[in-house]
Design a protein around this motif. Structure first.
Motif, PDB file in Angstrom:
ATOM      1  N   LYS A 104       0.854  -1.153   0.020  1.00  0.00           N
ATOM      2  CA  LYS A 104       0.081   0.167  -0.050  1.00  0.00           C
ATOM      3  C   LYS A 104       1.103   1.214  -0.007  1.00  0.00           C
ATOM      4  N   THR A 105       0.676   2.197  -1.043  1.00  0.00           N
ATOM      5  CA  THR A 105       1.427   3.378  -1.035  1.00  0.00           C
ATOM      6  C   THR A 105       0.549   4.391  -1.248  1.00  0.00           C
ATOM      7  N   GLU A 106       0.766   5.447  -0.163  1.00  0.00           N
ATOM      8  CA  GLU A 106      -0.473   6.628  -0.135  1.00  0.00           C
ATOM      9  C   GLU A 106      -1.851   6.279  -0.477  1.00  0.00           C
ATOM     10  N   ASN A 127       3.999  -3.883 -10.315  1.00  0.00           N
ATOM     11  CA  ASN A 127       3.439  -2.442 -10.485  1.00  0.00           C
ATOM     12  C   ASN A 127       2.135  -1.983 -10.878  1.00  0.00           C
ATOM     13  N   ASP A 128       1.176  -3.205 -11.233  1.00  0.00           N
ATOM     14  CA  ASP A 128       0.032  -2.825 -11.457  1.00  0.00           C
ATOM     15  C   ASP A 128      -0.723  -2.250 -10.344  1.00  0.00           C
ATOM     16  N   GLU A 129      -1.319  -1.265 -10.599  1.00  0.00           N
ATOM     17  CA  GLU A 129      -2.303  -0.669  -9.299  1.00  0.00           C
ATOM     18  C   GLU A 129      -3.542  -1.560  -9.200  1.00  0.00           C
ATOM     19  N   LEU A 130      -3.831  -2.173  -8.180  1.00  0.00           N
ATOM     20  CA  LEU A 130      -5.111  -2.985  -8.148  1.00  0.00           C
ATOM     21  C   LEU A 130      -6.218  -2.169  -7.858  1.00  0.00           C
ATOM     22  N   ILE A 131      -7.198  -2.339  -8.662  1.00  0.00           N
ATOM     23  CA  ILE A 131      -8.480  -1.306  -8.492  1.00  0.00           C
ATOM     24  C   ILE A 131      -9.534  -2.330  -7.817  1.00  0.00           C
ATOM     25  N   SER A 132      -9.790  -3.391  -8.553  1.00  0.00           N
ATOM     26  CA  SER A 132     -11.350  -4.072  -8.058  1.00  0.00           C
ATOM     27  C   SER A 132     -10.960  -5.582  -8.476  1.00  0.00           C
ATOM     28  N   VAL A 133     -11.872  -6.666  -7.898  1.00  0.00           N
ATOM     29  CA  VAL A 133     -11.808  -7.725  -8.208  1.00  0.00           C
ATOM     30  C   VAL A 133     -13.550  -8.158  -8.613  1.00  0.00           C
ATOM     31  N   ASP A 134     -13.809  -8.436  -9.749  1.00  0.00           N
ATOM     32  CA  ASP A 134     -15.467  -8.795  -9.921  1.00  0.00           C
ATOM     33  C   ASP A 134     -16.157  -7.444  -9.591  1.00  0.00           C
ATOM     34  N   GLY A 135     -15.604  -6.305  -9.700  1.00  0.00           N
ATOM     35  CA  GLY A 135     -16.276  -5.112  -9.245  1.00  0.00           C
ATOM     36  C   GLY A 135     -16.284  -4.744  -7.709  1.00  0.00           C
ATOM     37  N   THR A 136     -15.581  -5.377  -6.978  1.00  0.00           N
ATOM     38  CA  THR A 136     -15.445  -5.067  -5.541  1.00  0.00           C
ATOM     39  C   THR A 136     -14.026  -4.346  -5.462  1.00  0.00           C
ATOM     40  N   PRO A 137     -14.036  -3.369  -4.679  1.00  0.00           N
ATOM     41  CA  PRO A 137     -12.933  -2.590  -4.660  1.00  0.00           C
ATOM     42  C   PRO A 137     -11.858  -3.281  -3.642  1.00  0.00           C
TER      43      PRO A 137
END
Length: 595
Positions: free
Chosen positions: A495-497, A519-529
């Motif tokens: 977790k960075t900032e 280095n991919d920023e992880l946003i969601s899994v099946d729509g779940t943040p």
């Protein structure tokens, strides 16, 4: 050769030896600006009558296998003779050539910047100075065997010096080293450290505590002495006249570095009053003190005499460091600080961790030893997939070897006997050992051929037969993940900032196969943040192996949706249980190994 010629040769040799013996080297260390992290060094060389002299600084510190380029912290280099400035030039990254014009005495002055907190690097501020000698002292090229003196001039208000160096009688804060190997192996603490002493195994031990802390000195005297005595019991002697512990207490401190008759330890100042923290400190003491024998004296042949200009390669750091990591457990249980069950649990965890390292199937522990200079201290995001720690794997190999020896001899012998025999042999031969010599001694003590063992676990990458080896000692080890289908992505994150990024991906995992990148920023899994560790998210744990999830990432500013088919976890979760119905042979093996 005629008698006259022979006499002439003897005279020339005598003159040469006398000239060399008259060369003297002295250092004076002072601190004009400690708040700015500087030490002032004055080096005096007398009796070396030459046109020029090269002085060098080591590029690495024994015990820490990485070229650290200590000369990068040197500035203000200057040389004089009889008050006159001498010409000099840099002839190598770590060497200065001083044109001394046959002057009998030359003085070399330089400053060292010291602001890196670790057990292997120097650090100076207004409260104290820790001098890691390889990064402070220079030596005349080709003259490592020369003795030297070191005079410390403490900064105002500083009143104490702690070091393993021998004091010079009648001269305050002045010390002597028989040669530069000893000087480079003797760190120095200067300041107002809290000092206490204890005697164990006939040796006086000084403990210098910097940074404060909630430690109990009387308790530490007793408990540290127990570790000393257990280590000495294995080898039958303690080779030191005196020993110094330099302990740096920080908010969160860790690590240690062994020396010939001293060690430097990093500790957490407020953890001494908790069992976990206190035992963690004693465990570190056990590890570094055991190095007094293993590494500092019982050592791979490549580790001494040292080449301070270059890497010193060996395939046996798994013995030097890995076995020491293993023996810290044995010293702790033998000293009564942990129970037999706790020791077994720690050893099972050690096996579990190596088993779950993908790199353990790629790199052998012998290769890991050799590549320490370029890999262990320089990890990247893929290191877990390609390398194994010679500390971690060496600890496991030590355990397996110990169990194999004890089993083969029905509990009459153990790895202790091998280490003691190798130590005695090294003293007799006055050199280190080769891999073949160590293997031969294991076979001699055990009466068993270890060729297959070496091929599988030392030079090979075979999966550890943990159940078989622990069973030798009446310990049943099971894999709690066996037979279970546990959905697994294989992603580590950080977790960075407030944002979650992929920090590593396990080899052949679902994320590896389907194209998630470090280095991919992880946003969601099946729509779940995604707000924390992705593999523990309900959106993953509620799925089944074979299910497909859609992971949204941001890569270089571009949103990408990646479909990932979940795999079953390859990890083991080992648990050990001491068998109450163990056979007499199993009990004998366990006793030989642990006690």
């Amino acid at each position: 050769m005629t008698k006259t010629s022979l006499l002439g040769l003897v005279i020339l040799l005598s003159i040469g030896m006398t000239a060399k013996s008259q060369v003297k080297v002295g250092f004076e260390i002072s601190f004009k600006e400690p708040q700015a992290h500087y030490a002032e060094v004055e080096m005096t060389i007398s009796g070396l009558v030459k046109d020029y002299v090269d002085v060098k600084m080591p590029v690495w510190a024994p015990g820490s296998y990485l070229v650290r380029e200590f000369s990068k912290s040197v500035e203000g280099f200057a040389a004089t003779a009889a008050g006159k400035t001498l010409k000099y030039e840099k002839v190598r990254k770590n060497a200065w050539r001083v044109y001394s014009a046959k002057a009998n005495t030359i003085k070399i002055n330089y400053r060292v910047y010291a602001f890196e907190v670790s057990v292997r690097t120097s650090f100076i501020d207004e409260s104290h100075a820790f001098l890691s000698s390889t990064g402070v002292f220079m030596y005349p090229d080709g003259m490592l065997k020369l003795p030297s003196t070191v005079k410390i001039i403490p900064y105002k208000g500083w009143t104490k010096v702690s070091t393993g160096l021998e004091p010079v009688a009648g001269q305050a804060f002045t010390y002597t080293a028989a040669d530069f190997d000893i000087l480079f192996d003797s760190p120095i603490e200067v300041g107002n450290q809290d000092i206490f002493e204890f005697t164990a195994s006939g040796v006086k031990h000084e403990v210098a505590m910097y940074g404060g802390g909630n430690y109990d000195k009387e308790r530490l005297k007793v408990d540290m002495a127990k570790i000393v005595e257990q280590g000495t019991a294995i080898y039958g002697e303690n080779p030191n006249k005196h020993y110094t512990f330099i302990v740096h207490n920080f908010v969160q401190g860790s690590g240690g570095l062994e020396h010939l008759n001293s060690t430097v330890l990093g500790a957490s100042r407020d953890a001494y009053n908790k069992r976990e923290g206190y035992n963690g400190f004693l465990n570190l003491v056990a590890h570094e003190y055991y190095h007094l024998w293993n590494v500092k004296r019982l050592r791979p042949i490549a580790l001494g005499p040292f080449d301070y200009d270059n890497e010193n390669y060996t395939t046996n750091l798994w013995i030097a460091e890995g076995f020491t990591a293993y023996y810290e457990n044995k010293l702790m249980v033998r000293s009564g600080f942990i129970t037999e069950k706790e020791c077994v649990d720690q050893l099972v965890t050690a096996v579990n961790n190596v088993y779950n390292t993908p790199g353990a199937r790629v790199q052998s522990v012998a290769e890991a030893s050799y590549d320490a200079w370029i890999k262990l201290y320089r990890p990247n995001e893929n290191s877990n997939n390609t390398t194994v720690s010679y500390y971690a794997k060496g600890e496991v190999v030590g355990l397996l070897m110990d169990l194999e020896i004890a089993h083969a001899t029905k509990g009459a012998k153990s790895l202790d006997d091998v280490m003691k025999a190798m130590y005695d042999t090294g003293k007799k031969l006055k050199r280190g050992y080769t891999d073949a010599e160590f293997k031969k001694m294991v076979e001699q003590i055990s009466g068993k051929d270890f060729t297959a063992f070496w091929a599988r676990y030392v030079n090979g990458t075979d999966v550890i037969e943990y159940a078989k080896y622990f069973d030798y000692a009446g310990v049943k080890v099971t894999n709690e993940n066996e037979g279970k289908n546990i959905p697994y992505l294989g992603i580590a994150s950080k977790k960075t900032e407030g944002r979650i990024f992929v920090s590593a991906i396990a080899r052949n995992s679902a994320a590896w196969v389907d194209g998630v990148n470090v280095n991919d920023e992880l946003i969601s899994v099946d729509g779940t943040p995604i707000e924390s560790a992705i593999d523990r998210m309900p959106a993953i744990t509620s799925k089944k192996v074979g299910d497909v999830v859609e992971i949204r990432v941001v890569r270089d500013g571009i949103v990408k949706d990646i479909k990932v088919k979940l795999k079953n976890t390859p990890s083991v979760k080992l648990a050990g249980l001491i068998d109450e119905n163990a056979s007499e042979l199993q009990k004998a093996v366990r006793k030989a190994v642990l006690f």
